[in-house]
Design an enzyme around this catalytic site. Structure first.
Site, PDB file in Angstrom:
ATOM      1  N   HIS A  23      14.793 -18.449   7.521  1.00 15.03           N
ATOM      2  CA  HIS A  23      13.631 -19.070   6.825  1.00 15.03           C
ATOM      3  C   HIS A  23      14.383 -19.910   5.575  1.00 15.03           C
ATOM      4  CE1 HIS A  23      10.059 -19.346   4.378  1.00 15.03           C
ATOM      5  NE2 HIS A  23      10.717 -19.060   3.347  1.00 15.03           N
ATOM      6  N   GLU A  24      15.358 -19.179   4.950  1.00 15.06           N
ATOM      7  CA  GLU A  24      16.121 -19.809   3.915  1.00 15.06           C
ATOM      8  C   GLU A  24      16.785 -21.098   4.342  1.00 15.06           C
ATOM      9  OE1 GLU A  24      15.627 -19.036   0.755  1.00 15.06           O
ATOM     10  OE2 GLU A  24      14.222 -17.448   1.387  1.00 15.06           O
ATOM     11  N   GLU A  83       6.854 -23.679   2.535  1.00 16.92           N
ATOM     12  CA  GLU A  83       6.922 -22.244   3.150  1.00 16.92           C
ATOM     13  C   GLU A  83       6.781 -22.403   4.710  1.00 16.92           C
ATOM     14  OE1 GLU A  83       8.531 -19.770   1.744  1.00 16.92           O
ATOM     15  OE2 GLU A  83       8.549 -20.865  -0.230  1.00 16.92           O
ATOM     16  N   HIS A 131      14.587 -24.004   4.728  1.00 13.76           N
ATOM     17  CA  HIS A 131      14.490 -24.686   3.356  1.00 13.76           C
ATOM     18  C   HIS A 131      15.381 -25.757   3.303  1.00 13.76           C
ATOM     19  CE1 HIS A 131      10.938 -22.842   1.851  1.00 13.76           C
ATOM     20  NE2 HIS A 131      11.388 -21.679   1.763  1.00 13.76           N
TER      21      HIS A 131
END
Ligand SMILES: [Zn+2]
Length: 264
Positions: free
Chosen positions: A131-132, A190, A135
Protein backbone atom coordinates in the site's frame (compact mmCIF):
# COMPACT_ATOMS: atom_id res chain seq x y z
CA UNK A 1 4.39 12.16 18.97
CA UNK A 2 1.18 12.96 17.29
CA UNK A 3 -1.58 10.45 17.37
CA UNK A 4 -1.39 9.09 13.96
CA UNK A 5 -2.96 6.25 12.66
CA UNK A 6 -4.37 6.19 9.67
CA UNK A 7 -5.18 3.40 7.56
CA UNK A 8 -2.01 1.85 6.53
CA UNK A 9 -0.13 5.01 6.32
CA UNK A 10 0.30 5.36 9.99
CA UNK A 11 -0.78 3.15 12.77
CA UNK A 12 -1.24 4.89 16.03
CA UNK A 13 0.99 3.98 18.86
CA UNK A 14 -1.00 1.52 20.88
CA UNK A 15 -0.15 2.78 24.29
CA UNK A 16 2.29 0.62 26.15
CA UNK A 17 2.55 -2.32 23.83
CA UNK A 18 6.28 -2.41 24.06
CA UNK A 19 8.79 -2.07 26.83
CA UNK A 20 10.20 1.39 27.01
CA UNK A 21 12.55 2.24 24.22
CA UNK A 22 13.05 5.11 21.88
CA UNK A 23 10.14 7.01 20.47
CA UNK A 24 10.29 8.00 16.88
CA UNK A 25 12.17 11.24 16.48
CA UNK A 26 10.69 13.72 14.06
CA UNK A 27 12.71 16.72 15.01
CA UNK A 28 11.09 19.92 16.04
CA UNK A 29 8.96 22.27 14.10
CA UNK A 30 10.41 25.42 12.69
CA UNK A 31 8.60 28.57 11.81
CA UNK A 32 8.15 29.24 8.16
CA UNK A 33 9.19 32.35 6.36
CA UNK A 34 6.71 34.37 4.44
CA UNK A 35 8.15 34.56 0.97
CA UNK A 36 6.04 33.03 -1.73
CA UNK A 37 7.55 30.41 -3.95
CA UNK A 38 5.95 28.97 -7.02
CA UNK A 39 5.62 25.23 -7.29
CA UNK A 40 7.38 25.32 -10.62
CA UNK A 41 10.54 26.37 -8.86
CA UNK A 42 11.02 22.86 -7.55
CA UNK A 43 11.76 20.15 -10.06
CA UNK A 44 10.78 16.54 -9.51
CA UNK A 45 14.44 15.65 -9.31
CA UNK A 46 14.93 18.19 -6.57
CA UNK A 47 11.92 16.94 -4.65
CA UNK A 48 13.37 13.42 -4.82
CA UNK A 49 16.79 14.64 -3.72
CA UNK A 50 15.28 16.56 -0.81
CA UNK A 51 13.18 13.59 0.22
CA UNK A 52 16.41 11.62 0.25
CA UNK A 53 17.95 14.18 2.58
CA UNK A 54 14.95 13.93 4.89
CA UNK A 55 15.19 10.15 4.95
CA UNK A 56 18.88 10.39 5.75
CA UNK A 57 17.99 12.75 8.57
CA UNK A 58 15.52 10.23 9.96
CA UNK A 59 18.00 7.38 9.57
CA UNK A 60 20.56 9.41 11.52
CA UNK A 61 18.20 10.50 14.26
CA UNK A 62 16.45 7.21 14.92
CA UNK A 63 17.74 3.81 15.88
CA UNK A 64 18.04 1.76 12.71
CA UNK A 65 18.25 -2.00 13.22
CA UNK A 66 21.52 -3.34 11.88
CA UNK A 67 21.90 -6.04 9.26
CA UNK A 68 22.09 -8.86 11.81
CA UNK A 69 19.08 -7.76 13.79
CA UNK A 70 16.17 -10.24 13.66
CA UNK A 71 13.83 -7.41 12.62
CA UNK A 72 16.05 -6.54 9.66
CA UNK A 73 16.40 -10.17 8.67
CA UNK A 74 12.65 -10.66 8.82
CA UNK A 75 11.99 -7.53 6.76
CA UNK A 76 14.61 -8.56 4.21
CA UNK A 77 13.03 -11.97 3.94
CA UNK A 78 9.50 -10.77 3.41
CA UNK A 79 10.51 -8.04 0.95
CA UNK A 80 12.82 -10.30 -1.05
CA UNK A 81 12.42 -9.55 -4.75
CA UNK A 82 11.00 -6.05 -4.18
CA UNK A 83 13.81 -4.23 -5.92
CA UNK A 84 12.26 -1.30 -7.70
CA UNK A 85 9.00 0.54 -8.22
CA UNK A 86 8.56 2.07 -11.65
CA UNK A 87 12.31 2.50 -11.98
CA UNK A 88 12.79 3.86 -8.45
CA UNK A 89 15.21 1.59 -6.55
CA UNK A 90 13.77 0.49 -3.22
CA UNK A 91 15.60 0.26 0.06
CA UNK A 92 14.19 -1.05 3.32
CA UNK A 93 15.13 -0.39 6.93
CA UNK A 94 13.60 -1.01 10.35
CA UNK A 95 13.42 1.71 12.98
CA UNK A 96 13.58 0.28 16.48
CA UNK A 97 10.95 2.56 18.02
CA UNK A 98 7.80 2.21 20.09
CA UNK A 99 5.57 4.00 17.60
CA UNK A 100 3.54 1.82 15.27
CA UNK A 101 4.03 2.96 11.72
CA UNK A 102 5.46 2.38 8.27
CA UNK A 103 5.97 4.68 5.33
CA UNK A 104 7.50 4.85 1.87
CA UNK A 105 9.22 7.90 0.42
CA UNK A 106 9.44 9.36 -3.09
CA UNK A 107 13.09 8.29 -3.33
CA UNK A 108 12.19 4.62 -2.79
CA UNK A 109 13.11 4.43 0.88
CA UNK A 110 10.70 2.25 2.86
CA UNK A 111 10.84 2.39 6.62
CA UNK A 112 9.00 -0.02 8.90
CA UNK A 113 8.81 0.45 12.65
CA UNK A 114 9.71 -2.51 14.87
CA UNK A 115 6.51 -2.10 16.90
CA UNK A 116 4.40 -2.52 13.77
CA UNK A 117 6.37 -5.68 12.99
CA UNK A 118 5.54 -6.98 16.47
CA UNK A 119 1.85 -6.61 15.71
CA UNK A 120 1.71 -8.02 12.22
CA UNK A 121 2.35 -11.26 10.39
CA UNK A 122 4.63 -11.27 7.36
CA UNK A 123 1.66 -11.21 4.99
CA UNK A 124 0.09 -8.28 6.82
CA UNK A 125 3.36 -6.35 6.70
CA UNK A 126 3.67 -7.05 3.02
CA UNK A 127 0.20 -5.60 2.55
CA UNK A 128 1.18 -2.43 4.38
CA UNK A 129 4.36 -2.14 2.34
CA UNK A 130 2.46 -2.73 -0.90
CA UNK A 131 0.00 0.00 0.00
CA UNK A 132 2.74 2.47 0.93
CA UNK A 133 4.65 1.77 -2.27
CA UNK A 134 1.34 2.32 -4.06
CA UNK A 135 1.43 5.91 -2.80
CA UNK A 136 4.93 6.29 -4.22
CA UNK A 137 3.94 4.77 -7.58
CA UNK A 138 0.99 7.14 -7.87
CA UNK A 139 3.25 10.05 -6.87
CA UNK A 140 1.10 10.91 -3.86
CA UNK A 141 4.17 10.87 -1.63
CA UNK A 142 6.05 13.23 -3.91
CA UNK A 143 3.11 15.59 -4.10
CA UNK A 144 2.75 15.67 -0.33
CA UNK A 145 6.44 16.23 0.21
CA UNK A 146 6.58 18.97 -2.39
CA UNK A 147 3.66 20.71 -0.72
CA UNK A 148 5.49 20.52 2.59
CA UNK A 149 8.61 21.97 1.02
CA UNK A 150 6.63 24.88 -0.35
CA UNK A 151 4.65 25.43 2.81
CA UNK A 152 7.36 25.37 5.39
CA UNK A 153 11.04 24.97 5.79
CA UNK A 154 12.05 25.11 2.17
CA UNK A 155 10.28 28.29 1.29
CA UNK A 156 12.90 30.77 2.36
CA UNK A 157 15.73 28.68 1.01
CA UNK A 158 13.98 28.38 -2.33
CA UNK A 159 13.25 32.02 -2.60
CA UNK A 160 16.93 32.73 -2.25
CA UNK A 161 17.51 30.85 -5.48
CA UNK A 162 19.90 28.13 -6.54
CA UNK A 163 17.93 25.13 -5.41
CA UNK A 164 17.40 23.47 -2.09
CA UNK A 165 19.59 20.46 -1.79
CA UNK A 166 22.13 20.83 0.98
CA UNK A 167 20.74 24.18 2.11
CA UNK A 168 18.35 23.21 4.90
CA UNK A 169 19.32 23.04 8.51
CA UNK A 170 19.13 19.93 10.61
CA UNK A 171 15.93 21.05 12.30
CA UNK A 172 14.35 22.05 9.01
CA UNK A 173 15.03 18.59 7.61
CA UNK A 174 13.53 17.05 10.72
CA UNK A 175 10.47 19.20 10.31
CA UNK A 176 10.08 18.15 6.69
CA UNK A 177 10.47 14.52 7.52
CA UNK A 178 7.09 14.65 9.20
CA UNK A 179 5.47 15.09 5.82
CA UNK A 180 6.98 11.79 4.76
CA UNK A 181 5.94 9.95 7.89
CA UNK A 182 2.51 11.37 8.56
CA UNK A 183 1.23 12.20 5.11
CA UNK A 184 -2.49 12.70 4.91
CA UNK A 185 -3.95 11.39 1.69
CA UNK A 186 -7.39 11.76 0.22
CA UNK A 187 -9.82 8.87 0.01
CA UNK A 188 -9.23 8.76 -3.72
CA UNK A 189 -5.50 8.48 -3.16
CA UNK A 190 -6.01 5.74 -0.58
CA UNK A 191 -8.04 3.71 -3.03
CA UNK A 192 -5.47 4.24 -5.74
CA UNK A 193 -2.69 3.12 -3.40
CA UNK A 194 -4.68 -0.04 -2.59
CA UNK A 195 -5.11 -0.90 -6.26
CA UNK A 196 -1.59 -0.04 -7.32
CA UNK A 197 -0.14 -1.71 -4.22
CA UNK A 198 -2.05 -4.87 -5.10
CA UNK A 199 -0.67 -4.76 -8.64
CA UNK A 200 2.84 -4.10 -7.36
CA UNK A 201 2.70 -7.24 -5.21
CA UNK A 202 1.37 -9.34 -8.09
CA UNK A 203 4.02 -8.03 -10.45
CA UNK A 204 6.70 -9.01 -7.97
CA UNK A 205 5.46 -12.53 -7.40
CA UNK A 206 3.86 -11.89 -4.00
CA UNK A 207 0.46 -13.16 -2.97
CA UNK A 208 -1.83 -10.10 -3.09
CA UNK A 209 -4.03 -11.52 -0.34
CA UNK A 210 -1.51 -9.56 1.77
CA UNK A 211 -3.54 -6.43 1.08
CA UNK A 212 -6.80 -7.79 2.46
CA UNK A 213 -4.99 -9.35 5.40
CA UNK A 214 -3.35 -6.06 6.30
CA UNK A 215 -6.72 -4.34 6.32
CA UNK A 216 -8.15 -7.09 8.47
CA UNK A 217 -5.47 -6.44 11.04
CA UNK A 218 -6.17 -2.75 10.79
CA UNK A 219 -9.84 -3.41 11.43
CA UNK A 220 -8.94 -5.57 14.38
CA UNK A 221 -6.82 -2.79 15.85
CA UNK A 222 -9.46 -0.25 15.10
CA UNK A 223 -11.91 -2.19 17.22
CA UNK A 224 -9.52 -2.28 20.15
CA UNK A 225 -10.41 -0.56 23.36
CA UNK A 226 -8.88 2.80 24.18
CA UNK A 227 -8.30 3.84 20.62
CA UNK A 228 -11.11 6.27 19.99
CA UNK A 229 -8.67 8.56 18.26
CA UNK A 230 -7.79 5.78 15.90
CA UNK A 231 -11.41 5.07 15.06
CA UNK A 232 -11.94 8.77 14.48
CA UNK A 233 -9.12 8.94 12.02
CA UNK A 234 -10.27 5.82 10.26
CA UNK A 235 -13.61 7.37 9.57
CA UNK A 236 -12.01 9.89 7.29
CA UNK A 237 -10.52 7.16 5.17
CA UNK A 238 -12.06 4.55 2.94
CA UNK A 239 -14.20 2.16 4.89
CA UNK A 240 -12.00 -0.65 6.15
CA UNK A 241 -14.59 -3.38 5.60
CA UNK A 242 -15.08 -2.22 2.02
CA UNK A 243 -11.34 -2.31 1.43
CA UNK A 244 -11.10 -5.85 2.81
CA UNK A 245 -13.97 -6.92 0.58
CA UNK A 246 -12.53 -5.32 -2.53
CA UNK A 247 -9.00 -6.67 -2.05
CA UNK A 248 -10.10 -10.19 -1.09
CA UNK A 249 -12.55 -10.42 -3.98
CA UNK A 250 -9.89 -9.28 -6.38
CA UNK A 251 -7.37 -11.83 -5.08
CA UNK A 252 -9.98 -14.58 -5.30
CA UNK A 253 -10.94 -13.57 -8.83
CA UNK A 254 -7.28 -13.55 -9.83
CA UNK A 255 -6.94 -17.12 -8.63
CA UNK A 256 -4.86 -16.62 -5.49
CA UNK A 257 -5.27 -18.81 -2.42
CA UNK A 258 -5.32 -17.03 0.88
CA UNK A 259 -2.15 -17.82 2.86
CA UNK A 260 -2.61 -19.48 6.22
CA UNK A 261 -2.43 -17.13 9.19
CA UNK A 262 0.68 -18.37 11.00
CA UNK A 263 0.71 -18.34 14.74
CA UNK A 264 3.14 -15.62 15.60
ZN1 LIG B 1 -2.39 5.27 2.48
Amino acid sequence: MRKILYSLCAFVALGSVQPVCAQFNLGKAVSAGAKAVKATQISDAEVAAMARESVQWMDTHNKVCDANDPYTQRLNRLTEGLVEADGIPLNFKVYDVIDVNAFACPDGSVRVFSSLMDLMTDDELLGVIGHEIGHVLKHHSKKAYKAALLASAGRDALSSGGGLVGKLSDSQLGDLSESLVNSKFSQKEEKEADDVGYEFLVKNGKNPWAMAMAFEKMQELEGGAKQSAMAKMFSSHPDTAARIKKMSERATKDGYTRPADPAK
